[in-house]
Design a protein around this motif. Structure first.
Motif, PDB file in Angstrom:
ATOM      1  N   TYR A  10       0.837  -1.202   0.000  1.00 55.62           N
ATOM      2  CA  TYR A  10       0.000   0.000   0.000  1.00 55.62           C
ATOM      3  C   TYR A  10       0.870   1.249   0.000  1.00 55.62           C
ATOM      4  N   PHE A  11       1.870   1.276   0.920  1.00 50.98           N
ATOM      5  CA  PHE A  11       2.710   2.463   1.014  1.00 50.98           C
ATOM      6  C   PHE A  11       3.473   2.692  -0.286  1.00 50.98           C
ATOM      7  N   ALA A  12       3.998   1.617  -0.878  1.00 54.69           N
ATOM      8  CA  ALA A  12       4.810   1.779  -2.090  1.00 54.69           C
ATOM      9  C   ALA A  12       3.969   2.333  -3.232  1.00 54.69           C
ATOM     10  N   VAL A  13       2.794   1.723  -3.463  1.00 53.87           N
ATOM     11  CA  VAL A  13       1.957   2.175  -4.580  1.00 53.87           C
ATOM     12  C   VAL A  13       1.530   3.621  -4.365  1.00 53.87           C
ATOM     13  N   THR A  14       1.116   3.942  -3.141  1.00 51.26           N
ATOM     14  CA  THR A  14       0.665   5.304  -2.863  1.00 51.26           C
ATOM     15  C   THR A  14       1.801   6.300  -3.040  1.00 51.26           C
ATOM     16  N   MET A  15       2.992   5.924  -2.561  1.00 58.35           N
ATOM     17  CA  MET A  15       4.090   6.886  -2.634  1.00 58.35           C
ATOM     18  C   MET A  15       4.529   7.135  -4.060  1.00 58.35           C
ATOM     19  N   VAL A  16       4.567   6.082  -4.889  1.00 57.76           N
ATOM     20  CA  VAL A  16       4.958   6.308  -6.286  1.00 57.76           C
ATOM     21  C   VAL A  16       3.905   7.164  -6.989  1.00 57.76           C
ATOM     22  N   THR A  17       2.624   6.865  -6.745  1.00 54.54           N
ATOM     23  CA  THR A  17       1.564   7.663  -7.361  1.00 54.54           C
ATOM     24  C   THR A  17       1.657   9.122  -6.926  1.00 54.54           C
ATOM     25  N   LEU A  18       1.854   9.330  -5.631  1.00 59.75           N
ATOM     26  CA  LEU A  18       1.916  10.702  -5.133  1.00 59.75           C
ATOM     27  C   LEU A  18       3.139  11.428  -5.686  1.00 59.75           C
ATOM     28  N   SER A  19       4.264  10.716  -5.855  1.00 58.31           N
ATOM     29  CA  SER A  19       5.439  11.364  -6.435  1.00 58.31           C
ATOM     30  C   SER A  19       5.160  11.823  -7.853  1.00 58.31           C
ATOM     31  N   VAL A  20       4.491  10.944  -8.631  1.00 56.96           N
ATOM     32  CA  VAL A  20       4.160  11.339 -10.006  1.00 56.96           C
ATOM     33  C   VAL A  20       3.244  12.557  -9.999  1.00 56.96           C
ATOM     34  N   LEU A  36       2.611  17.052   0.726  1.00 55.49           N
ATOM     35  CA  LEU A  36       2.282  16.920   2.154  1.00 55.49           C
ATOM     36  C   LEU A  36       1.794  15.507   2.461  1.00 55.49           C
ATOM     37  N   ILE A  37       0.882  15.008   1.615  1.00 61.90           N
ATOM     38  CA  ILE A  37       0.382  13.640   1.837  1.00 61.90           C
ATOM     39  C   ILE A  37       1.515  12.637   1.679  1.00 61.90           C
ATOM     40  N   LEU A  38       2.402  12.893   0.705  1.00 62.84           N
ATOM     41  CA  LEU A  38       3.549  11.997   0.512  1.00 62.84           C
ATOM     42  C   LEU A  38       4.426  11.956   1.750  1.00 62.84           C
ATOM     43  N   PHE A  39       4.648  13.111   2.370  1.00 62.53           N
ATOM     44  CA  PHE A  39       5.512  13.142   3.558  1.00 62.53           C
ATOM     45  C   PHE A  39       4.868  12.386   4.717  1.00 62.53           C
ATOM     46  N   VAL A  40       3.543  12.474   4.835  1.00 59.94           N
ATOM     47  CA  VAL A  40       2.870  11.720   5.892  1.00 59.94           C
ATOM     48  C   VAL A  40       3.064  10.223   5.665  1.00 59.94           C
ATOM     49  N   HIS A  41       3.000   9.797   4.384  1.00 67.11           N
ATOM     50  CA  HIS A  41       3.225   8.383   4.107  1.00 67.11           C
ATOM     51  C   HIS A  41       4.663   7.980   4.409  1.00 67.11           C
ATOM     52  N   ALA A  43       6.535   9.251   6.655  1.00 69.68           N
ATOM     53  CA  ALA A  43       6.631   9.137   8.113  1.00 69.68           C
ATOM     54  C   ALA A  43       6.054   7.801   8.581  1.00 69.68           C
ATOM     55  N   GLY A  44       4.969   7.346   7.945  1.00 70.92           N
ATOM     56  CA  GLY A  44       4.431   6.031   8.286  1.00 70.92           C
ATOM     57  C   GLY A  44       5.409   4.917   8.003  1.00 70.92           C
ATOM     58  N   LEU A  45       6.123   5.045   6.887  1.00 71.03           N
ATOM     59  CA  LEU A  45       7.144   4.042   6.548  1.00 71.03           C
ATOM     60  C   LEU A  45       8.274   4.047   7.566  1.00 71.03           C
ATOM     61  N   TYR A  46       8.621   5.232   8.075  1.00 68.01           N
ATOM     62  CA  TYR A  46       9.660   5.303   9.102  1.00 68.01           C
ATOM     63  C   TYR A  46       9.219   4.583  10.372  1.00 68.01           C
ATOM     64  N   LEU A  47       7.934   4.676  10.699  1.00 74.60           N
ATOM     65  CA  LEU A  47       7.447   3.961  11.879  1.00 74.60           C
ATOM     66  C   LEU A  47       7.625   2.458  11.714  1.00 74.60           C
ATOM     67  N   PHE A  48       7.398   1.971  10.492  1.00 73.30           N
ATOM     68  CA  PHE A  48       7.673   0.568  10.192  1.00 73.30           C
ATOM     69  C   PHE A  48       9.109   0.195  10.482  1.00 73.30           C
ATOM     70  N   LEU A  49      10.008   1.117  10.156  1.00 75.04           N
ATOM     71  CA  LEU A  49      11.432   0.813  10.189  1.00 75.04           C
ATOM     72  C   LEU A  49      12.040   1.188  11.521  1.00 75.04           C
ATOM     73  N   ASN A  50      11.219   1.287  12.561  1.00 74.32           N
ATOM     74  CA  ASN A  50      11.780   1.407  13.899  1.00 74.32           C
ATOM     75  C   ASN A  50      12.463   2.754  14.102  1.00 74.32           C
ATOM     76  N   ALA A  51      11.920   3.813  13.461  1.00 70.04           N
ATOM     77  CA  ALA A  51      12.532   5.135  13.574  1.00 70.04           C
ATOM     78  C   ALA A  51      11.461   6.136  13.985  1.00 70.04           C
ATOM     79  N   GLU A  52      10.978   6.018  15.206  1.00 73.26           N
ATOM     80  CA  GLU A  52       9.874   6.882  15.647  1.00 73.26           C
ATOM     81  C   GLU A  52      10.283   8.343  15.686  1.00 73.26           C
TER      82      GLU A  52
END
Lengths: 171, 100
Positions: A10-20, A36-41, A43-52
């Motif tokens: 979900y994050f990957a598809v959304t982020m590529v779409t938002l970048s385009v 702005l929406i891309l940056f929120v996504h 940040a969500g990916l960073y939460l996945f990667l243990n970087a709160e």
């Protein structure tokens, strides 16, 4: 697919779409809002990667400060006539080719990447027991103390430079 | 478990989109936004490496990259405003004062 993989997809598809969307919208305000929406996504990916901590920094600095700065600059400039003109430069097909070739090369290079180096001590469990902020602070103020001070100097130069460049000339 | 290469491929794709935006757009503000996009994709790859190597160095690098990105945005937009006062355009193909 397991649950984390579904989330990642979900994050990957959304982020590529938002970048385009960010690089193709005609109105810069729309671009900034998609960003702005891309940056929120991100940040969500960073939460996945243990970087709160960095997720919070991403929201506060990128979404809260840098994008607001962009919006203020768009407000200061008069961009009404932009909306009727061409979006892309005349060499844009070459840019598409360059971007696609670059993406293919990068993906071919990194698609089999794996972790080989000896692993460090900061596993998710130790960081959870010690506290993430505690870990970040300890590393930042011991091992990275000099870069931290230099970063403050960079910010000082940016403050002074921005004021000097943008202020009205007093003759 | 998500493999490391997925994160790096995602980072590569967003970086390439940023490269395209940087090369193709005429609006200087969106060129700046493309630079921010590229910086963010690099940040994703650094944090992914940091997580999978169980090291904190990637996260520290991202912290400093965010600092430099903030400074870069402030200075770049100040230069943009200073330029716009003299020459009211922000199209990169019309900013050609240095052309011989």
């Amino acid at each position: 697919m397991s649950m984390p993989q579904v989330f990642f997809a979900y994050f990957a598809v959304t982020m590529v779409t938002l970048s385009v969307l960010v690089v193709t919208r005609r109105n810069p305000v729309h671009s900034v809002l998609w960003m702005l929406i891309l940056f929120v996504h991100i940040a969500g990916l960073y939460l996945f990667l243990n970087a709160e901590f960095l997720a919070a920094v991403q929201i506060i600095i990128y979404a809260g400060a840098i994008l607001v700065l962009f919006l203020f600059v768009i407000m200061l400039l008069n961009l009404r006539k932009e909306e009727t003109e061409k979006r892309f430069q005349k060499q844009w097909p070459f840019s598409v080719v360059a971007g696609i070739v670059f993406a293919i090369f990068l993906v071919l290079i990194v698609k089999n990447i794996a972790v080989l180096a000896p692993l460090g001590p900061y596993t998710a469990e130790t960081m959870k027991s010690e506290g993430h902020m505690m870990t970040v602070g300890t590393v930042l103020y011991t091992e990275f103390l000099l870069p931290f001070e230099i970063a403050s100097l960079v910010l000082l130069v940016a403050i002074i430079g921005a004021v000097v460049l943008a202020k009205k000339r007093i003759e | 478990m998500v493999p490391l290469s997925w994160y790096i491929i995602l980072s590569a794709l967003t970086f390439s989109i940023g490269v395209f935006g940087f090369l193709a757009r005429r609006n200087l503000i969106i060129v700046f936004l493309s630079i921010e996009l590229m910086l963010n994709s690099v940040n994703i790859s650094l944090i992914a490496f940091s997580h999978y190597l169980q090291s904190m160095r990637g996260q520290m690098l991202v912290f400093f990259i965010i600092t430099v990105a903030a400074a870069e945005a402030a200075i770049g937009l100040a230069i943009l405003i200073a330029f716009y006062k003299n020459n009211p355009t922000i199209k990169v193909d019309e900013i050609n004062l240095l052309k011989g």
